[in-house]
Enzyme design. Structure first.
Site, PDB file in Angstrom:
ATOM      1  N   SER A 172       0.820  -1.211   0.000  1.00  0.00           N
ATOM      2  CA  SER A 172       0.000   0.000   0.000  1.00  0.00           C
ATOM      3  C   SER A 172       0.854   1.261   0.000  1.00  0.00           C
ATOM      4  O   SER A 172       0.398   2.330  -0.418  1.00  0.00           O
ATOM      5  CB  SER A 172      -0.918   0.008   1.227  1.00  0.00           C
ATOM      6  OG  SER A 172      -0.169  -0.163   2.422  1.00  0.00           O
ATOM      7  N   ASN A 205       4.430  -5.699   5.383  1.00  0.00           N
ATOM      8  CA  ASN A 205       3.275  -6.401   5.961  1.00  0.00           C
ATOM      9  C   ASN A 205       3.673  -7.708   6.639  1.00  0.00           C
ATOM     10  O   ASN A 205       3.041  -8.128   7.602  1.00  0.00           O
ATOM     11  CB  ASN A 205       2.210  -6.650   4.892  1.00  0.00           C
ATOM     12  CG  ASN A 205       1.505  -5.359   4.484  1.00  0.00           C
ATOM     13  OD1 ASN A 205       1.154  -4.538   5.329  1.00  0.00           O
ATOM     14  ND2 ASN A 205       1.331  -5.162   3.187  1.00  0.00           N
TER      15      ASN A 205
END
Length: 227
Positions: free
Chosen positions: A55, A120
Site C-alpha cells: 500500500s 506487511n
C-alpha cells in the site's frame, strides 16, 4: 470554335487542379505518416520502471497522482527522460502474495525493477526466513525474465514492539538481499516520515501527500543513478 477552345482549357484546368490536389494530399499523408512513425518510435524507446510493492507504493488513502511512483514519473517527465513508471503496488500485499503476483506483471517489459515488499510480513510477525525466501524468489523471477534489468530494493523497519531481535533481523533482510543480488538499496523508504505524526495519516502507518513527497525524494536519491 472559340467556345470549344475555352471549354477545352476549362477541362484541362480541372484536370491539373485535381492532380495538384492529389499530389498535395499525398504529400500531406506522407508528412502525417512520418509524424506518426516518429511518435511510435519515441513511445517504443521508452523504458519501463516497475514499482512492485504494498500500500505504500499503491498510495493508500491518497489520490493516485500523489503516490510516490507518480511523483517519480513527474520528475522524470520534467527532465525529459525516456522512462515510463508502472505502479505495481497492492494494499495488504505480503512477500508471499507478491511471489504469486509477480509473473503477471512481468508480462510487460521491465528495465528497472524496484522491490518494496516485506512491511506487511513484519507487521504480522511472519518468520524472517520465509520473508527472505519469498523476496529472493521474486528477485530470481525478474532476473530470469529480464536479465539486463536494473534492480532496486527498498529497506523497511518494524516497530520495536515486535521485539528487539525480530526488529534487528527484519531490518537486515534488505541490505543483505541487496548485497547478495547486487541490487541498489534504498536504506529506509520511510526515512524522515515514519513516526512523524503530521506526515502520516490517522492510522499512523501510511504517509500523507506531504509524506509521499519525502518518500519520492528517498527513492530518487538512489534511482537517479540508474537512469
Amino acid at each position: 470554335m472559340l467556345r470549344k477552345r475555352l471549354m477545352g482549357l476549362f477541362v484541362l484546368s480541372l484536370i491539373l487542379f485535381s492532380c495538384g490536389n492529389q499530389q498535395s494530399k499525398s504529400n500531406t499523408d506522407k508528412t502525417l505518416d512520418s509524424a506518426d512513425q516518429k511518435v511510435s518510435v519515441a513511445v517504443a524507446k521508452k523504458k519501463n520502471i516497475l514499482f512492485f510493492g504494498t500500500s505504500l507504493t499503491a498510495g493508500y488513502g491518497l489520490d493516485p497522482t500523489e503516490a510516490y511512483p507518480a511523483l517519480i514519473q513527474n520528475r522524470i517527465d520534467s527532465l525529459k527522460m525516456p522512462y515510463n513508471v508502472i505502479n505495481g503496488g497492492l494494499s495488504g500485499e505480503t512477500s508471499a502474495g507478491g511471489k504469486g503476483r509477480i509473473d503477471w506483471l512481468l508480462k510487460q517489459p521491465v528495465d528497472i525493477f524496484v522491490l518494496e515488499l516485506g512491511a506487511n510480513d513484519g507487521l504480522r510477525g511472519l518468520p524472517i526466513a520465509q520473508t527472505i525466501k519469498n523476496l529472493q524468489a521474486i528477485i530470481d523471477r525478474v532476473k530470469a525474465k529480464y536479465p539486463d534489468a536494473k534492480m532496486v530494493i527498498a529497506g523497511m523497519q518494524v516497530p520495536p514492539n515486535m521485539g528487539a531481535k525480530y526488529a534487528a533481523d527484519f531490518k537486515n533482510i534488505f541490505p543483505e538481499l541487496a548485497k547478495k543480488n547486487q541490487m541498489a538499496l534504498i536504506p529506509f523508504l520511510l526515512d524522515k516520515v515514519g513516526g512523524v505524526p503530521k506526515l502520516n495519516q490517522a492510522d499512523g502507518i501510511h504517509p500523507t501527500a506531504e509524506g509521499d513527497k519525502i518518500l519520492a525524494d528517498n527513492v530518487w536519491v538512489v534511482l537517479k543513478g540508474l537512469l
